[in-house]
Design a protein around this motif. Structure first.
Motif, short mmCIF file in Angstrom:
data_model
loop_
_atom_site.label_atom_id
_atom_site.label_comp_id
_atom_site.label_asym_id
_atom_site.label_seq_id
_atom_site.Cartn_x
_atom_site.Cartn_y
_atom_site.Cartn_z
N ALA A 17 107.52 -33.02 -121.67
CA ALA A 17 108.50 -33.48 -120.29
C ALA A 17 106.77 -33.59 -119.10
O ALA A 17 106.60 -32.50 -118.65
N LEU A 18 106.65 -35.46 -119.09
CA LEU A 18 105.89 -35.72 -118.14
C LEU A 18 106.26 -36.08 -116.49
O LEU A 18 107.86 -35.75 -116.68
N TRP A 19 105.88 -34.70 -115.22
CA TRP A 19 106.69 -35.15 -114.12
C TRP A 19 107.92 -34.80 -114.11
O TRP A 19 108.21 -34.66 -113.34
N SER A 20 107.91 -33.04 -114.62
CA SER A 20 108.81 -32.47 -115.02
C SER A 20 108.22 -31.02 -115.16
O SER A 20 108.26 -30.32 -115.64
N PRO A 21 108.17 -30.45 -112.91
CA PRO A 21 107.99 -29.38 -112.78
C PRO A 21 108.82 -28.41 -113.89
O PRO A 21 109.94 -28.29 -113.57
N ARG A 26 108.69 -16.67 -108.20
CA ARG A 26 108.55 -17.53 -106.89
C ARG A 26 107.91 -16.51 -105.68
O ARG A 26 107.81 -15.57 -105.79
N VAL A 27 107.46 -16.67 -104.52
CA VAL A 27 106.70 -16.00 -103.22
C VAL A 27 107.43 -16.02 -102.31
O VAL A 27 108.00 -17.28 -102.13
N ASN A 28 108.18 -15.56 -102.28
CA ASN A 28 109.69 -14.70 -100.59
C ASN A 28 110.40 -16.39 -101.57
O ASN A 28 111.13 -16.58 -101.99
N ASP A 29 110.39 -17.47 -100.15
CA ASP A 29 111.76 -18.43 -99.91
C ASP A 29 110.77 -19.69 -101.09
O ASP A 29 110.83 -21.30 -100.55
N TYR A 30 109.79 -19.36 -102.07
CA TYR A 30 108.46 -20.65 -102.13
C TYR A 30 108.49 -20.28 -103.98
O TYR A 30 109.16 -19.52 -104.29
N ASP A 31 108.35 -21.77 -104.36
CA ASP A 31 108.50 -21.88 -105.18
C ASP A 31 107.13 -22.03 -105.87
O ASP A 31 106.41 -22.59 -105.56
N VAL A 32 106.64 -21.44 -107.27
CA VAL A 32 105.21 -22.38 -107.81
C VAL A 32 105.45 -22.32 -109.26
O VAL A 32 106.07 -21.89 -109.90
N ARG A 33 104.79 -23.55 -109.05
CA ARG A 33 105.30 -24.83 -110.66
C ARG A 33 103.70 -25.14 -111.05
O ARG A 33 103.25 -25.20 -110.64
N VAL A 34 104.75 -25.37 -112.07
CA VAL A 34 103.21 -26.23 -112.58
C VAL A 34 103.92 -27.38 -113.78
O VAL A 34 105.22 -27.88 -113.96
N GLU A 51 103.26 -29.72 -98.81
CA GLU A 51 103.10 -30.35 -100.40
C GLU A 51 101.63 -29.59 -100.65
O GLU A 51 101.22 -29.95 -100.62
N PHE A 52 101.67 -28.38 -100.89
CA PHE A 52 99.70 -27.91 -101.61
C PHE A 52 99.69 -27.97 -103.38
O PHE A 52 100.86 -28.10 -104.35
N PHE A 53 98.95 -28.33 -103.53
CA PHE A 53 97.94 -28.93 -105.28
C PHE A 53 97.61 -28.42 -105.66
O PHE A 53 96.65 -28.37 -104.68
N VAL A 101 102.31 -26.71 -108.05
CA VAL A 101 102.71 -27.13 -107.08
C VAL A 101 103.17 -26.31 -106.29
O VAL A 101 103.64 -25.21 -107.15
N PHE A 102 102.92 -25.42 -104.88
CA PHE A 102 103.49 -24.56 -104.40
C PHE A 102 104.49 -25.21 -103.33
O PHE A 102 103.99 -25.60 -102.19
N GLU A 103 105.53 -24.67 -102.84
CA GLU A 103 106.65 -25.38 -102.23
C GLU A 103 108.52 -25.54 -101.73
O GLU A 103 108.30 -24.03 -102.83
#
Length: 129
Positions: A17-21, A26-34, A51-53, A101-103
């Motif tokens: 799926a595209l555009w569907s991370p 998780r790092v503390n209260d952050y998601d690491v998403r691909v 928002e980190f890319f 993406v890291f947020e």
């Protein structure tokens, strides 16, 4: 979340799926998403978070609407960019890309404010891998 190493190539190969991370960790209260991306996302803004890319493969364009005007940054494989909170932006990739993406956990992919979301964009806080 798994307490084992995660190969990003395998994580990306596990879905189409595209555009569907997918949340890889998780790092503390952050998601690491691909995510796999191709075509255009939507203009949107995150009012309370940057928002980190990171581009893992391919090329990603991020159009930005800033106080000085509109511009587009192009990220090649291996490039990183942070969109500052409150900045309206629209990611796109004409030929496709894989990104990380890291947020903060719970951040909606279409931000706090956005234009109408087309069917090809998944408005989500991320899916389990």
């Amino acid at each position: 979340m798994s307490n084992h190493p995660i190969a990003l190539s395998q994580a990306l190969a596990s879905f189409d799926a595209l555009w569907s991370p997918r949340i890889v960790t998780r790092v503390n209260d952050y998601d690491v998403r691909v995510a796999k991306v191709e075509g255009e996302h939507v203009w949107h803004v995150h009012d309370h978070t940057d928002e980190f890319f990171l581009v893992l493969d391919g090329e990603l364009d991020i159009a930005l609407r800033e106080s000085s005007g509109e511009r587009t940054v192009t990220l090649a494989t291996g490039s990183v960019f942070t969109v500052p909170r409150g900045t309206e932006h629209k990611p796109s990739s004409p030929s496709g890309a894989s990104i990380l993406v890291f947020e903060p956990t719970g951040t909606l992919t279409v931000g706090d404010r956005h234009e109408e979301v087309p069917a090809h964009v998944d408005a989500t806080t991320g899916h389990a891998l």
